[in-house]
Design an enzyme around this catalytic site. Structure first.
Site: not given
Ligand SMILES: *Cc1c(COP(=O)(O)O)cnc(C)c1O
Length: 417
Positions: A276, A278-279, A315, A345
């Protein structure tokens, strides 16, 4: 092909288009993603072996971006009903969706069952009970996996943040077997797998292997109790190189290492392996362009005030996170040390501190590695319209999100008579 972000005679290009031209045509602040970079990141993952990748939608939920991943055959990891709607609007398939999140509402569960998501990642017994009840009312059987909390040692792995005992996420390890038993006894649930997600911006494979050892022990126990586990979901969390010295493993090598570790256990059955990310799929596929409004050199500090703030990219102020900042053109001359700060601000409104740059008023800057948790965390604080988002594909530019208008920000508000 040249790398998606590269320089031609000193000027930054996103694939075939100059960043200066993009800023000129679409204005700043502006998010720009490279299609080639997104696709390369996905292919790097699936190049590591037979796995299923689910894009963590919270990292970047633009439907233009999600649609590109859907075309590649990716699945999606969602944490809300809103994200589910986005995936479907992007052309993603419900049967490729994993529904994560610690606080799913009744309406969200109903929606997930109704469209037929592939799996609910469940984090507690009351959540199992609610899902079972709703599935029962709908005459359905909901597929589930338990998110377990492997409690990876924070002393050995200081960057681990969500895989710990004292954390709101997941089922505690010692409660996992009884929770699986409870799930197996609920007639409108079907146990499919196990998942974990141990943290974020993790820059080595070791904590994953430690977590995996614990998870695989648990799988043996659960299967010993007669409950079959069909998939292992390793979660996300792999880091990227933000340019401040943390060098994460290569994505393909990372997948290979995980698969090899699973293989070593010689399980009686083949199980699907899911990720899963993301980053590590999106982060370095995007930049944010911003323009220098004013330069304020001073005795103690030199401030460079830009047109992007903490509302556009949260971030740095939220996590003290580092993003590389570069000028889009490279003029000749002598650089200085600048704090790159935004117009909001708040003293916390900054993007980069102590950066060595040669700056002039009106210059366009690129904030690198802004493809994940950039736009999705943007807000309208100070009644600032959120930036436009572009996908560059070779020489083509797609506006995947128009810049917000100020009128739209108060469109749902009403005067009191
Ligand atoms: C945020 C999240 C991800 C993705 O995390 P990354 O650090 O962006 O790879 C995957 N699974 C779950 C359940 C998340 O909450």
């Amino acid at each position: 092909m040249a790398t998606p972000f590269h320089r031609v005679n000193g000027a930054l290009f996103v694939e075939g288009v100059s960043a200066t031209a993009l800023a000129g045509a679409y204005g700043t602040p502006l998010y720009v993603y490279s299609r080639a970079a997104l696709e390369a990141a996905y292919h790097a993952y699936v190049g590591g072996g037979p796995i299923k990748v689910h894009v963590a939608v919270k990292a970047n939920s633009n439907i233009g971006v999600l649609g590109l991943f859907a075309k590649l055959g990716a699945g999606f990891d969602i944490v809300s009903g809103g994200e589910l709607q986005r995936v479907l609007a992007a052309g993603g398939r419900a049967r490729d969706v994993v529904f994560s999140g610690v606080g799913k509402s009744v309406a969200e569960m109903r929606m997930g069952i109704d469209v037929g998501v592939k799996c609910f990642n469940v984090e507690s017994i009351p959540e199992l009970e609610r899902l079972n009840e709703i599935a029962g009312q709908m005459g359905a059987v909901a597929p589930i996996s338990l998110r377990v909390n492997p409690d990876v040692d924070p002393k050995t792995h200081p960057y681990i943040s969500t895989g710990l005992k004292d954390n709101k996420f997941g089922v505690a390890f010692e409660d996992a077997l009884p929770t699986y038993r409870a799930a197996a006894g609920m007639k409108n649930l079907r146990v499919m797998g196990i998942d974990c997600h141990i943290g974020s911006q993790i820059t080595s494979v070791e904590p994953y292997l430690d977590a995996l050892d614990k998870v695989l022990d648990l799988v043996d126990e659960v299967e010993g109790a007669g409950i079959e586990i069909h998939h292992l979901d390793v979660g996300g969390g792999l880091g990227i190189d933000y340019g401040n010295g943390d060098v994460p493993p290569d994505r393909t090598e990372f997948v290979r290492a995980i698969l090899a570790h699973i293989e070593k256990r010689k399980a009686p059955r083949k199980r699907e392996v899911w990720f899963e990310p993301g980053r590590s799929l999106l982060g370095d596929a995007g930049i944010m362009l911003t323009t220098v409004e004013f330069l304020k050199p001073g005795a103690a500090k030199n401030f460079c005030i830009i047109d992007a703030g903490m509302n556009d990219l949260a971030r740095p102020s939220m996590y003290q996170a580092y993003h590389a900042v570069e000028t889009v053109e490279q003029p000749q001359g002598k650089s200085r040390t600048w704090d790159v700060v935004g117009p909001v601000c708040e003293s916390g409104c900054w993007i980069g501190r102590d950066r060595e740059l040669l700056l002039r008023q009106g210059d366009v800057l690129a904030v690198r590695s802004a493809g994940a948790y950039g736009f999705t965390m943007a807000s309208n604080y100070n009644t600032r319209a959120r930036p436009a988002e572009l996908v560059v594909d070779g020489a083509k530019v797609h506006v995947v999100r128009e810049r917000e208008t100020i009128e739209s920000l108060y469109a749902g508000e009403h005067l009191v008579e």
